[in-house]
Design an enzyme around this catalytic site. Sequence first.
Site, PDB file in Angstrom:
ATOM      1  N   GLY A 159       1.873  -9.024   5.000  1.00  0.00           N
ATOM      2  CA  GLY A 159       2.041 -10.808   4.689  1.00  0.00           C
ATOM      3  C   GLY A 159       3.822 -10.649   4.469  1.00  0.00           C
ATOM      4  N   ARG A 190      -2.784  -8.282  10.903  1.00  0.00           N
ATOM      5  CA  ARG A 190      -3.376  -7.449  11.749  1.00  0.00           C
ATOM      6  C   ARG A 190      -3.156  -6.197  12.980  1.00  0.00           C
ATOM      7  NH1 ARG A 190      -8.209 -10.906  12.952  1.00  0.00           N
ATOM      8  NH2 ARG A 190      -8.335  -9.432  14.777  1.00  0.00           N
ATOM      9  N   ASP A 199       1.196  -2.195   0.647  1.00  0.00           N
ATOM     10  CA  ASP A 199       0.634  -0.676   0.813  1.00  0.00           C
ATOM     11  C   ASP A 199       0.072  -0.689   1.581  1.00  0.00           C
ATOM     12  OD1 ASP A 199      -1.112  -2.950   0.315  1.00  0.00           O
ATOM     13  OD2 ASP A 199      -2.234  -1.638  -1.338  1.00  0.00           O
ATOM     14  N   THR A 211       6.037  -6.631  -1.364  1.00  0.00           N
ATOM     15  CA  THR A 211       4.825  -6.595  -1.827  1.00  0.00           C
ATOM     16  C   THR A 211       5.235  -8.172  -3.114  1.00  0.00           C
ATOM     17  OG1 THR A 211       2.835  -6.642  -3.099  1.00  0.00           O
ATOM     18  CG2 THR A 211       4.456  -5.102  -3.161  1.00  0.00           C
ATOM     19  N   ASP A 264       3.284  -9.368  -4.709  1.00  0.00           N
ATOM     20  CA  ASP A 264       2.059  -8.833  -5.993  1.00  0.00           C
ATOM     21  C   ASP A 264       2.965  -8.322  -7.153  1.00  0.00           C
ATOM     22  OD1 ASP A 264       0.641 -10.639  -4.871  1.00  0.00           O
ATOM     23  OD2 ASP A 264      -0.678  -9.219  -4.252  1.00  0.00           O
ATOM     24  N   ASP A 280       2.987  -4.881  -6.511  1.00  0.00           N
ATOM     25  CA  ASP A 280       1.726  -3.653  -7.631  1.00  0.00           C
ATOM     26  C   ASP A 280       1.840  -2.494  -7.331  1.00  0.00           C
ATOM     27  OD1 ASP A 280       1.494  -4.502  -4.799  1.00  0.00           O
ATOM     28  OD2 ASP A 280      -0.537  -4.877  -4.810  1.00  0.00           O
ATOM     29  N   ARG A 284      -4.012 -10.440  -6.231  1.00  0.00           N
ATOM     30  CA  ARG A 284      -4.910  -9.745  -5.595  1.00  0.00           C
ATOM     31  C   ARG A 284      -5.823  -8.735  -6.933  1.00  0.00           C
ATOM     32  NH1 ARG A 284      -6.598 -10.591  -0.249  1.00  0.00           N
ATOM     33  NH2 ARG A 284      -7.706  -9.510  -0.502  1.00  0.00           N
TER      34      ARG A 284
HETATM   35  O1  F6P Z   1      -0.535  -9.260  -0.696  1.00  0.00           O
HETATM   36  C1  F6P Z   1      -0.370 -10.370  -0.865  1.00  0.00           C
HETATM   37  C2  F6P Z   1      -0.602 -11.643  -1.072  1.00  0.00           C
HETATM   38  O2  F6P Z   1       0.690 -12.125  -1.712  1.00  0.00           O
HETATM   39  C3  F6P Z   1      -2.072 -11.587  -1.532  1.00  0.00           C
HETATM   40  O3  F6P Z   1      -1.381 -11.742  -3.545  1.00  0.00           O
HETATM   41  C4  F6P Z   1      -3.016 -12.852  -0.789  1.00  0.00           C
HETATM   42  O4  F6P Z   1      -4.323 -12.607  -1.394  1.00  0.00           O
HETATM   43  C5  F6P Z   1      -2.460 -12.803   0.388  1.00  0.00           C
HETATM   44  O5  F6P Z   1      -0.701 -12.140   0.272  1.00  0.00           O
HETATM   45  C6  F6P Z   1      -2.776 -13.312   1.047  1.00  0.00           C
HETATM   46  O6  F6P Z   1      -2.363 -13.347   2.485  1.00  0.00           O
HETATM   47  P1  F6P Z   1      -2.185 -13.806   3.957  1.00  0.00           P
HETATM   48  O7  F6P Z   1      -2.899 -15.136   3.508  1.00  0.00           O
HETATM   49  O8  F6P Z   1      -1.335 -13.361   5.295  1.00  0.00           O
HETATM   50  O9  F6P Z   1      -3.657 -13.371   5.076  1.00  0.00           O
END
Ligand code: F6P
Length: 370
Positions: free
Chosen positions: A18, A83, A125, A147, A149, A151, A193
């Site tokens: 992402g 993906r 990650d 990230t 997040d 994390d 998440r």
């Molecule tokens: O990993 C980062 C994040 O922002 C998560 O908090 C969230 O669940 C995810 O990406 C959503 O990603 P996408 O909609 O691009 O699959």
Amino acid sequence: MHGASNAVRRIAVNTGGGDAPGLNAVIRATVLASLRRGWEVYGIENGYAGLLEGEEGGLVRLTRQKVRGITHLGGTILGTSNRGNPFAWREVGPDGQERERDRSGEVVEAFREHGLDALVAIGGDGSLGIARDLSELGLPVVGVPKTIDNDLAYTDLSFGFLTAVDTATDAIDKLHSTAESHQRVMVVEVMGRHSGWIALYSGLAGTADAILIPEIPYTTDRVCEKIRARESRGRHFSIVCVAEGAHPVGGQMVTKTVRAGHQEQVRLGGIGERLAVELAECTDKETRSLALGHLQRGGPPNAYDRLLALRFGSAAVACVEEGRFGCAVGMVGDHVEAPSLEEALEERKFVDPEGELVRTARDLGISFGD
Ligand code: F6P
């Protein structure tokens, strides 16, 4: 460790997983630091797709011109994908069915055919895990952590996080006035998440009344008690900030879809709306919910994230120059360090339920629903 610094002529950079504010700043720093050393730089488009023949994208020469004026831009000029794992490449077989194929060998081969000496792989990650596995196949790679997040335990901060916190805090600030005018409960769902960092930081900075995070399972009753206590003090509105991965005691996270071949197989979302319905029932108050979603991933990085991203790009190039591969740059205190990818991926960073930030929030009267 593979390779030797004096052999470097041509390096590649890619972005995977992402997106996050700051990716372009890393690309710019990587390109300029490399050009300064007399190297050529190529961007692999759309994760690893640009290296696989017949796939979308290609390899683009990154010149000074190409990275001009991009430090402040959100997104990534190279494109990204969550993906695109070359070890489990999704494709449609001759029978029309989707299947997975290991194309990692092709990535390594293409890398060599293009005469590339090193890869700077920017990702979270999932992408750093791919980088580690490619490094085990002999690919000279340096990881850069991304990230929102926040994390990854090996780095105090990953770029994109503090910009996401700014976005969420701004949203909470704005929700305050409308919540107060209408005497409503507003539930704002933020990303996170496995870790509740965005919820905790923005909930504290924006003065939420309850913060719900994956690390502290909640009960709806306890959140209701908090809202009722405010009512009894004449505060007829409340703001609840909930991380997408938060869950009730003994309950599960709320999921939207399960996605094959995706770095994050389960798509989260919906906890905010579910909670809003439950809170409306138990408090008898008008309640609304709002999921900030990808707003938190978009837009310009804030000043701190720009600095972090630029420092990471420059540090990654320094690793390449020193011939230090199979590592990932990260921030420890005010220093950029570069542990091995193996080490970097050992642990996730969770909010400590007994830690100072949570204690501060409790001192301020914020409920965690526990
Ligand atoms: O990993 C980062 C994040 O922002 C998560 O908090 C969230 O669940 C995810 O990406 C959503 O990603 P996408 O909609 O691009 O699959």
